[in-house]
Write an enzyme that holds these catalytic residues in place. Sequence first.
Site, short mmCIF file in Angstrom:
data_model
loop_
_atom_site.label_atom_id
_atom_site.label_comp_id
_atom_site.label_asym_id
_atom_site.label_seq_id
_atom_site.Cartn_x
_atom_site.Cartn_y
_atom_site.Cartn_z
N SER A 158 0.84 -1.20 0.00
CA SER A 158 0.00 0.00 0.00
C SER A 158 0.87 1.24 0.00
O SER A 158 1.99 1.23 0.51
CB SER A 158 -0.87 0.04 1.25
OG SER A 158 -0.09 0.39 2.37
N ASP A 159 0.37 2.33 -0.59
CA ASP A 159 1.00 3.61 -0.33
C ASP A 159 0.84 3.86 1.16
O ASP A 159 0.03 3.21 1.84
CB ASP A 159 0.38 4.73 -1.18
CG ASP A 159 1.32 5.94 -1.28
OD1 ASP A 159 2.23 6.07 -0.43
OD2 ASP A 159 1.16 6.76 -2.21
N TRP A 160 1.59 4.82 1.69
CA TRP A 160 1.65 4.99 3.15
C TRP A 160 0.31 5.50 3.69
O TRP A 160 -0.08 6.63 3.49
CB TRP A 160 2.81 5.91 3.51
CG TRP A 160 4.08 5.15 3.78
CD1 TRP A 160 4.86 5.29 4.89
CD2 TRP A 160 4.72 4.12 2.99
NE1 TRP A 160 5.93 4.39 4.84
CE2 TRP A 160 5.87 3.68 3.69
CE3 TRP A 160 4.42 3.51 1.77
CZ2 TRP A 160 6.71 2.68 3.21
CZ3 TRP A 160 5.26 2.51 1.29
CH2 TRP A 160 6.38 2.11 2.00
#
Length: 726
Positions: free
Chosen positions: A265-267
């Site tokens: 996932s992106d952060w």
Amino acid sequence: MKISRFVGFVLLLVVLSNCNRAISEDTSYKFDPSLEPKVSEIVNSLSLDEKVSLFYGNGKFWSAGIERLGIDEVQYADGPLGIREELERHSWSPAGWTTDSATFFPAGGGLSATWNTDLAYEYGSAMGAEARARNKDYLLAPAVNIQRSPLGGRNYEYFSEDPVLNSNIAVPMIKGIQSQDVAATIKHYAINNQETRRGSIDVQASERAIREIYLPVYKAAVQEADVYSVMCSYNRFRGPYVCENEYLLRDILKGEWGFKGTVMSDWGATHSTVESALYGLDISMGNGGEGTYHETYFGDPLAKAVQDGDVPQSVVDDMASRVVRVLLNVKKNDPTRKTGSINTPEHSELVYKVASESIVLLKNEANLLPLSTSELNSIAVIGDNATQTLSSGGFGAGVKVVYEVTPLEGLKNRLPNVEINYAKGYDETYERNGFMRSPAFKGDPSLVAEAVELAKNSEYALVFIGGNRLVESEASDRTTMELPFGQAELVKAVTAANPNTIVVMVAGTPFDLREIEPTTSSFVWSWFNGSEAGNAIADVLIGTVNPSGKLPFTIPEKLEDSPAHATNSFPGNETEVVYEEDILVGYRWFDTKNIDPKYPFGFGLSYSTFKYGSPKINKTRFSANDVLEITIPVTNTGDKDGKEIVQAYVRADKSGVMRPAKELKGFTKVSVNAGKTVSSTITFDIKDLAYFNESTMSWVVEPGDYTILIGSSSRDIREEIAIVVE
Ligand code: BGC
């Protein structure tokens, strides 16, 4: 016991695979199928808790290893401008190390403006080596989202508005990164083309648009570069968030394309436990904090979901296999793993090469360029961008550099005997809007007056304007294409004071040039161009380097001409953005709608001129499985050695569906010495002429007439060849 057996096993595999490598091409970037038994063996030996611990960040840029098997914690670093400085384990604050500096690589726009695929490989490989020198396992690069609007805050990180140029830069870069035993993480998958409301916006785009424009780079990364990791983006697509989007992750990425690595996932882009696990997320990053990471989606809640039967065991096994597969392929804890190198003279030389091939000469009407150094006495260097450092800033990832040569320093390095005076010309000032900042547009008359005075008393004036790391920034889009800080007023005043004025744009995205264009005779485009940016721009200005970059995007005359704005569909409303321009992104729109851009896609001048001879084609009637090959003689008709980027576009002459006026299908960059002729070759598959048919959900190569357009830019077509597809 277990540890040494594991290491011994990996060693044996490495020796075997190295033997193979010596006798065939270097395929070390690829997933090694011979590691699969080991992947299964490890996964079968893991308890549920051990598996689950692999699936979430337990620090900002860390996740657990498998201590019992001697596999250390997993370390991640941004890209894509170079290896980001170390942050505190549990916060975004710098850790304050003194040993975490790295080379600042030219940002995406610069790399793609070289149109040099060999350099893209070297760039990836050098960046991978730096990641290894800092002991990273995952590099969070390349960033490849299509530049849908000139206002896109992260355009400077991205490569292009065109899917073919995009893929041709991303694929070799990924191979380069992974050749260094580090996982590339292509980001941000997918259809994440704005920063405005990036965490919630629901993107509606047609199937054809996603297949033809937005997804090809990821497909190429999976199928041609065996990318080890894919970062899912913040936005939603047709409803669900991308990181729990069954269609994008499970059906397309892992299903159709056969992706075998990890989806990360992106952060902070994870929104659920069960859906995310079921629909294809493998690693959830950026949630929780010290002592609470395990409470977030893929920690305890996932273990519970498995125990409750909401997530089948087979799903976590698959997730664990992917994590372990990547770790084995990057040779985690294997003594033969590459240890990399960082801040080396070789890396400096490479970033210099990329920067000097990326600079685009847009206009040289008064032949002021290259500056004739033998007769040069004085230069006025004007503009804050002559002294700006660009390795960090804004909201985006930054690199702590050992050095960064600014344009002013570069000119002083290269012209020690010339009087070089500097005037700031404008101040960067911002208006605060919550924690975001937007540039002010008014200049400071006293700074302009000072610059004018200096320009009057110098032989030449070089004005450095454009964006910077706050004007172009992650987490916000620009609100206008206007030049900030009163730069247009500055340029006009300086040009009026000294006709020998050269304007250098330093930017990663188009700006509105209407105000300055009519009076500017000499125009150069540079980028957020890395540690050696200043030396590279100086060498282009004095002609030691003959410019050979070409624009990876269209510079529109005005914002309203560009597709997402002409269709009033950027950045959408509070909840949703509909990509109304559909497949007509970038030059596809301008060319199909007959709108003249200010500077077209693929455009860039040289201090030489290139003449194209008659092209030869391998045949003129093709079937769908054929490969087309065109050879074009290119003659350097100038008196300087140079490089030319020959571009092949295709037009479908008759089609049952709407087709763009032209689409890039291939290109090549060739070095041609003054007076010489070099034969350049472009090949592509006839399959690449397909369009995506939404009713059959398949790629279709229509039989019929096509025209191959050979050009020096998308608007400078030199030769046309008619072909027939049977
Ligand atoms: C960005 C990513 C980046 C991540 C970690 C996010 O805000 O969108 O590109 O890799 O942060 O820094």
